[in-house]
Design a protein around this motif. Structure first.
Motif, PDB file in Angstrom:
ATOM      1  N   THR A  89       0.830  -1.208   0.000  1.00 57.66           N
ATOM      2  CA  THR A  89       0.000   0.000   0.000  1.00 57.66           C
ATOM      3  C   THR A  89       0.864   1.258   0.000  1.00 57.66           C
ATOM      4  OG1 THR A  89      -0.112   0.412   2.395  1.00 57.66           O
ATOM      5  CG2 THR A  89      -1.572  -1.290   1.494  1.00 57.66           C
ATOM      6  N   GLU A  90       0.227   2.388  -0.270  1.00 55.89           N
ATOM      7  CA  GLU A  90       0.882   3.674  -0.078  1.00 55.89           C
ATOM      8  C   GLU A  90       0.783   4.048   1.404  1.00 55.89           C
ATOM      9  OE1 GLU A  90      -1.107   6.843  -2.111  1.00 55.89           O
ATOM     10  OE2 GLU A  90      -3.098   6.175  -1.503  1.00 55.89           O
ATOM     11  N   ASN A  91       1.336   5.212   1.781  1.00 57.66           N
ATOM     12  CA  ASN A  91       1.319   5.625   3.184  1.00 57.66           C
ATOM     13  C   ASN A  91      -0.109   5.803   3.699  1.00 57.66           C
ATOM     14  OD1 ASN A  91       4.084   5.615   3.553  1.00 57.66           O
ATOM     15  ND2 ASN A  91       4.327   7.739   2.905  1.00 57.66           N
ATOM     16  N   LEU A  92      -0.322   5.420   4.962  1.00 53.62           N
ATOM     17  CA  LEU A  92      -1.662   5.449   5.550  1.00 53.62           C
ATOM     18  C   LEU A  92      -1.980   6.735   6.311  1.00 53.62           C
ATOM     19  CD1 LEU A  92      -1.789   1.811   7.010  1.00 53.62           C
ATOM     20  CD2 LEU A  92      -2.593   2.612   4.797  1.00 53.62           C
ATOM     21  N   SER A 195      -6.556   8.754  11.014  1.00 50.06           N
ATOM     22  CA  SER A 195      -8.022   8.706  11.062  1.00 50.06           C
ATOM     23  C   SER A 195      -8.645   8.343   9.717  1.00 50.06           C
ATOM     24  CB  SER A 195      -8.579  10.049  11.538  1.00 50.06           C
ATOM     25  OG  SER A 195      -8.273  11.075  10.591  1.00 50.06           O
ATOM     26  N   SER A 196      -8.004   8.747   8.623  1.00 53.54           N
ATOM     27  CA  SER A 196      -8.603   8.519   7.309  1.00 53.54           C
ATOM     28  C   SER A 196      -8.331   7.119   6.764  1.00 53.54           C
ATOM     29  CB  SER A 196      -8.085   9.562   6.307  1.00 53.54           C
ATOM     30  OG  SER A 196      -6.696   9.382   6.086  1.00 53.54           O
ATOM     31  N   ALA A 197      -7.636   6.279   7.554  1.00 54.85           N
ATOM     32  CA  ALA A 197      -7.310   4.928   7.062  1.00 54.85           C
ATOM     33  C   ALA A 197      -7.527   3.852   8.126  1.00 54.85           C
ATOM     34  CB  ALA A 197      -5.868   4.892   6.562  1.00 54.85           C
ATOM     35  N   ARG A 198      -8.251   4.152   9.197  1.00 48.02           N
ATOM     36  CA  ARG A 198      -8.405   3.191  10.296  1.00 48.02           C
ATOM     37  C   ARG A 198      -9.354   2.035   9.974  1.00 48.02           C
ATOM     38  NH1 ARG A 198      -5.799   3.657  14.710  1.00 48.02           N
ATOM     39  NH2 ARG A 198      -4.799   5.632  15.233  1.00 48.02           N
ATOM     40  N   HIS A 199     -10.191   2.195   8.974  1.00 41.74           N
ATOM     41  CA  HIS A 199     -11.188   1.159   8.704  1.00 41.74           C
ATOM     42  C   HIS A 199     -11.097   0.670   7.262  1.00 41.74           C
ATOM     43  CE1 HIS A 199     -12.801   2.337  12.568  1.00 41.74           C
ATOM     44  NE2 HIS A 199     -12.926   3.575  12.145  1.00 41.74           N
TER      45      HIS A 199
END
Length: 226
Positions: A89-92, A195-199
């Motif tokens: 993946t790219e950075n989270l 926060s934009s990648a927690r789920h």
């Protein structure tokens, strides 16, 4: 994200240049606007940079809007093997945020005898809004077995339920001379860097991210009044 930041910076400079034409003809009492650049640490792991425009309708009370960008916290991408395929993946982390703020500054706590230098306290409280609130994460898939493979097609996975609003507080000691201000201080925020990648779930695998913790650190800033 970088294009958005660069476009916003260019807009700030163009706006400042146009307003400056009028500000040069006004006296000190009418300089209500201020452009600023602020550098900060982020939980000792990384850095942040903030570009903003502030407006002070009265001497001790103002408001501002800015763009806040952070680094990659030492690399936050994820990789794993699933069903004999390698996922990357790219950075989270959240790389870009919009900030709005209410700004208060104290009367002078020290002033040079000729009035050329003034020392005072600044307080800044406001909202931090991650852009975007839910990341559309990019990732690639290649076979996990050794070999040479063509460049993988890029896929996307959308986060859901990301928090869209956080608060921040800054306390600073500021020095002003003519049109310039310099300040340094401490920042605290409940901003969640992930926060934009927690789920995000990819093919049934939920990506692991660090536990939530406040974002805090020291900052220094330089500003110009116009």
């Amino acid at each position: 994200m970088k294009k958005i930041l660069l476009n916003f910076i260019a807009l700030l400079f163009c706006f400042s240049a146009n307003v400056q034409c009028f500000a040069d003809e006004a006296d000190e009492r009418t300089r209500h606007w201020m452009g600023r650049c602020e550098l900060s640490t982020a939980n000792v792991l990384d850095w942040g940079i903030e570009y903003g425009i502030d407006y002070y309708p009265i001497q001790y009370v103002g408001m501002g809007v800015s763009v806040y960008a952070t680094g990659d916290f030492g690399g936050t991408s994820r990789s794993f093997i699933h069903n004999d395929f390698f996922y990357q993946t790219e950075n989270l982390n959240n790389e870009l945020s919009l900030r709005t703020s209410l700004q208060l500054q104290s009367p002078a706590i020290w002033r040079k005898s000729d009035g050329s230098l003034t020392l005072f306290v600044k307080e800044d409280c406001g909202l931090t809004l991650p852009i975007p609130a839910n990341q559309n994460l990019e990732y690639t898939i290649t076979p996990s077995s050794p070999g040479t493979y063509p460049v993988s097609e890029k896929y996307h996975a959308k986060n859901v339920g990301g928090k869209s609003c956080f608060v921040h507080f800054k306390t600073s000691l500021a020095l002003e001379t003519d049109r310039w201000q310099f300040w340094t201080g401490y920042t605290w925020s409940n901003f969640d860097a992930y926060s934009s990648a927690r789920h995000i779930t990819i093919d049934g695998i939920t990506l692991s991210v660090p536990a939530k913790k406040p974002l805090q650190g020291f900052h220094i800033a330089l500003a110009y009044k116009f």
